[in-house]
Design a protein around this motif. Structure first.
Motif, mmCIF file in Angstrom:
data_model
loop_
_atom_site.group_PDB
_atom_site.id
_atom_site.type_symbol
_atom_site.label_atom_id
_atom_site.label_comp_id
_atom_site.label_asym_id
_atom_site.label_seq_id
_atom_site.Cartn_x
_atom_site.Cartn_y
_atom_site.Cartn_z
ATOM 1 N N SER A 9 0.820 -1.210 0.000
ATOM 2 C CA SER A 9 0.000 0.000 0.000
ATOM 3 C C SER A 9 0.858 1.265 0.000
ATOM 4 O O SER A 9 0.430 2.315 -0.493
ATOM 5 N N ASN A 10 2.065 1.179 0.556
ATOM 6 C CA ASN A 10 2.964 2.340 0.602
ATOM 7 C C ASN A 10 3.903 2.413 -0.592
ATOM 8 O O ASN A 10 4.514 3.450 -0.842
ATOM 9 N N LEU A 11 4.013 1.324 -1.332
ATOM 10 C CA LEU A 11 5.000 1.231 -2.401
ATOM 11 C C LEU A 11 4.818 2.266 -3.511
ATOM 12 O O LEU A 11 5.807 2.859 -3.974
ATOM 13 N N PRO A 12 3.579 2.532 -3.974
ATOM 14 C CA PRO A 12 3.439 3.528 -5.043
ATOM 15 C C PRO A 12 4.008 4.888 -4.649
ATOM 16 O O PRO A 12 4.593 5.592 -5.475
ATOM 17 N N TYR A 13 3.846 5.269 -3.380
ATOM 18 C CA TYR A 13 4.308 6.575 -2.934
ATOM 19 C C TYR A 13 5.818 6.594 -2.714
ATOM 20 O O TYR A 13 6.476 7.603 -2.959
ATOM 21 N N LEU A 14 6.375 5.456 -2.288
ATOM 22 C CA LEU A 14 7.830 5.360 -2.198
ATOM 23 C C LEU A 14 8.436 5.459 -3.592
ATOM 24 O O LEU A 14 9.468 6.111 -3.790
ATOM 25 N N ARG A 15 7.803 4.837 -4.586
ATOM 26 C CA ARG A 15 8.294 4.908 -5.953
ATOM 27 C C ARG A 15 8.203 6.337 -6.482
ATOM 28 O O ARG A 15 9.080 6.797 -7.220
ATOM 29 N N ARG A 16 7.154 7.066 -6.104
ATOM 30 C CA ARG A 16 7.031 8.470 -6.498
ATOM 31 C C ARG A 16 8.189 9.280 -5.920
ATOM 32 O O ARG A 16 8.824 10.077 -6.616
ATOM 33 N N TYR A 17 8.472 9.062 -4.638
ATOM 34 C CA TYR A 17 9.576 9.762 -3.981
ATOM 35 C C TYR A 17 10.906 9.409 -4.639
ATOM 36 O O TYR A 17 11.741 10.283 -4.884
ATOM 37 N N ALA A 18 11.088 8.124 -4.933
ATOM 38 C CA ALA A 18 12.340 7.671 -5.542
ATOM 39 C C ALA A 18 12.543 8.309 -6.905
ATOM 40 O O ALA A 18 13.659 8.722 -7.258
ATOM 41 N N ARG A 19 11.482 8.409 -7.702
ATOM 42 C CA ARG A 19 11.604 9.018 -9.025
ATOM 43 C C ARG A 19 11.931 10.505 -8.903
ATOM 44 O O ARG A 19 12.756 11.026 -9.643
ATOM 45 N N ALA A 20 11.264 11.191 -7.969
ATOM 46 C CA ALA A 20 11.521 12.618 -7.798
ATOM 47 C C ALA A 20 12.945 12.860 -7.314
ATOM 48 O O ALA A 20 13.594 13.828 -7.711
ATOM 49 N N LEU A 21 13.442 11.980 -6.458
ATOM 50 C CA LEU A 21 14.785 12.144 -5.903
ATOM 51 C C LEU A 21 15.864 11.885 -6.946
ATOM 52 O O LEU A 21 16.869 12.586 -7.004
ATOM 53 N N THR A 22 15.655 10.873 -7.781
ATOM 54 C CA THR A 22 16.670 10.494 -8.764
ATOM 55 C C THR A 22 16.457 11.138 -10.123
ATOM 56 O O THR A 22 17.371 11.187 -10.939
ATOM 57 N N GLY A 23 15.237 11.606 -10.397
ATOM 58 C CA GLY A 23 14.938 12.191 -11.698
ATOM 59 C C GLY A 23 14.674 11.173 -12.775
ATOM 60 O O GLY A 23 14.655 11.503 -13.957
ATOM 61 N N SER A 24 14.436 9.913 -12.393
ATOM 62 C CA SER A 24 14.258 8.849 -13.385
ATOM 63 C C SER A 24 13.392 7.740 -12.820
ATOM 64 O O SER A 24 13.616 7.289 -11.697
ATOM 65 N N GLN A 25 12.419 7.275 -13.614
ATOM 66 C CA GLN A 25 11.612 6.141 -13.176
ATOM 67 C C GLN A 25 12.468 4.888 -13.055
ATOM 68 O O GLN A 25 12.367 4.143 -12.079
ATOM 69 N N ALA A 26 13.347 4.663 -14.037
ATOM 70 C CA ALA A 26 14.166 3.450 -14.021
ATOM 71 C C ALA A 26 15.102 3.431 -12.815
ATOM 72 O O ALA A 26 15.216 2.425 -12.110
ATOM 73 N N SER A 27 15.780 4.550 -12.566
ATOM 74 C CA SER A 27 16.706 4.611 -11.439
ATOM 75 C C SER A 27 15.962 4.523 -10.116
ATOM 76 O O SER A 27 16.389 3.813 -9.194
#
Length: 263
Positions: A9-27
């Motif tokens: 349930s928290n994973l989509p939002y962690l992935r959003r944070y990760a993309r914003a932090l790295t600037g890349s969906q893949a990274s």
């Protein structure tokens, strides 16, 4: 709720944070995957995730910080990411982490401090420094695609307060393309559902066909875009939004993407 369901349930939002932090969906997704793999290999870490979002984000941040220190950043896969890598070497990531955690992810300063394993005072200082960094960003022109007049005006005021210009506003896909073809934008803020039933996603596809430009999507239904089934927007703001959240997203988009107008 089982541990697996809670993490899911928290994973989509962690992935959003990760993309914003790295600037890349893949990274970003690679770091999230590494976090889950670390949890599977460490029973203590796995058990800690039952305490909610804070330990999940803390585990992610440890993985990301370790990789950043070792390599300078995540591996580059495109010209967009290569440009990001060059800028990351010059700017500490701590300010962005603190700002994203307290705005995009809505953690308190105390929770962000626990995630980053620093003091609350340090988090508040880093956020202040991040805001100052945003204010120093080179100005650009912004196209706003939004069918709610009051929200559109709110975004216009916010964009101008950050020192940027408005290249145009649009309430439909057709209007958005017309504006993009006649005025050059260095950033796009786009709603998902538009006035005539058209899609902001399609409008952005039309604009990106003209040339590369950073895009921030703003929607009341972020979970519809955070499924992992298709390429996802790197910058995604949830309605109703806080101005600080949009400010942070604009900073990230201009940090990782070119702020130059379309050629």
């Amino acid at each position: 709720m089982s541990l697996g369901d809670q993490v899911a349930s928290n994973l989509p939002y962690l992935r959003r944070y990760a993309r914003a932090l790295t600037g890349s969906q893949a990274s970003g997704d690679a770091f999230v995957r590494a976090t889950l793999e670390a949890a599977l290999a460490d029973e203590g870490l796995k058990a800690s995730l039952s305490d909610g979002r804070v330990p999940l984000y803390r585990a992610f941040n440890k993985i990301w910080a370790s990789a950043y220190q070792e390599t300078g950043s995540a591996s580059s896969e495109s010209q967009h990411e290569a440009a990001a890598q060059g800028r990351l070497k010059q700017v500490t990531p701590l300010n962005r982490q603190a700002l994203l955690l307290t705005t995009l992810e809505n953690f308190t300063a105390g929770e962000a401090a626990e995630i980053m394993e620093i003091s609350t005072d340090d988090v508040e200082r880093l956020v202040r420094e991040a805001v100052e960094e945003i204010d120093r960003e080179s100005s650009t022109s912004v196209l706003i695609i939004e069918d709610e007049p009051l929200i559109s005006m709110q975004l216009e005021d916010l964009v101008r307060s950050l020192g940027h210009e408005i290249s145009g506003t649009a309430a439909t896909r057709t209007q958005a393309l017309e504006v993009a073809e006649t005025t050059k934008a260095g950033l796009v803020l786009a709603d998902i559902q538009l006035a005539d039933g058209s899609s902001g996603l399609d409008a952005v596809d039309d604009i990106l066909a003209l040339g590369s430009v950073p895009v921030i999507f703003i929607t009341a239904y972020p979970e519809r875009l955070l499924t992992g089934d298709r390429p996802e927007p790197t910058y995604l703001v949830t309605k109703p939004f806080q101005e600080a959240t949009v400010r942070a997203a604009i900073s990230q988009a201009l940090f990782f993407g070119s702020s130059r107008p379309l050629d």
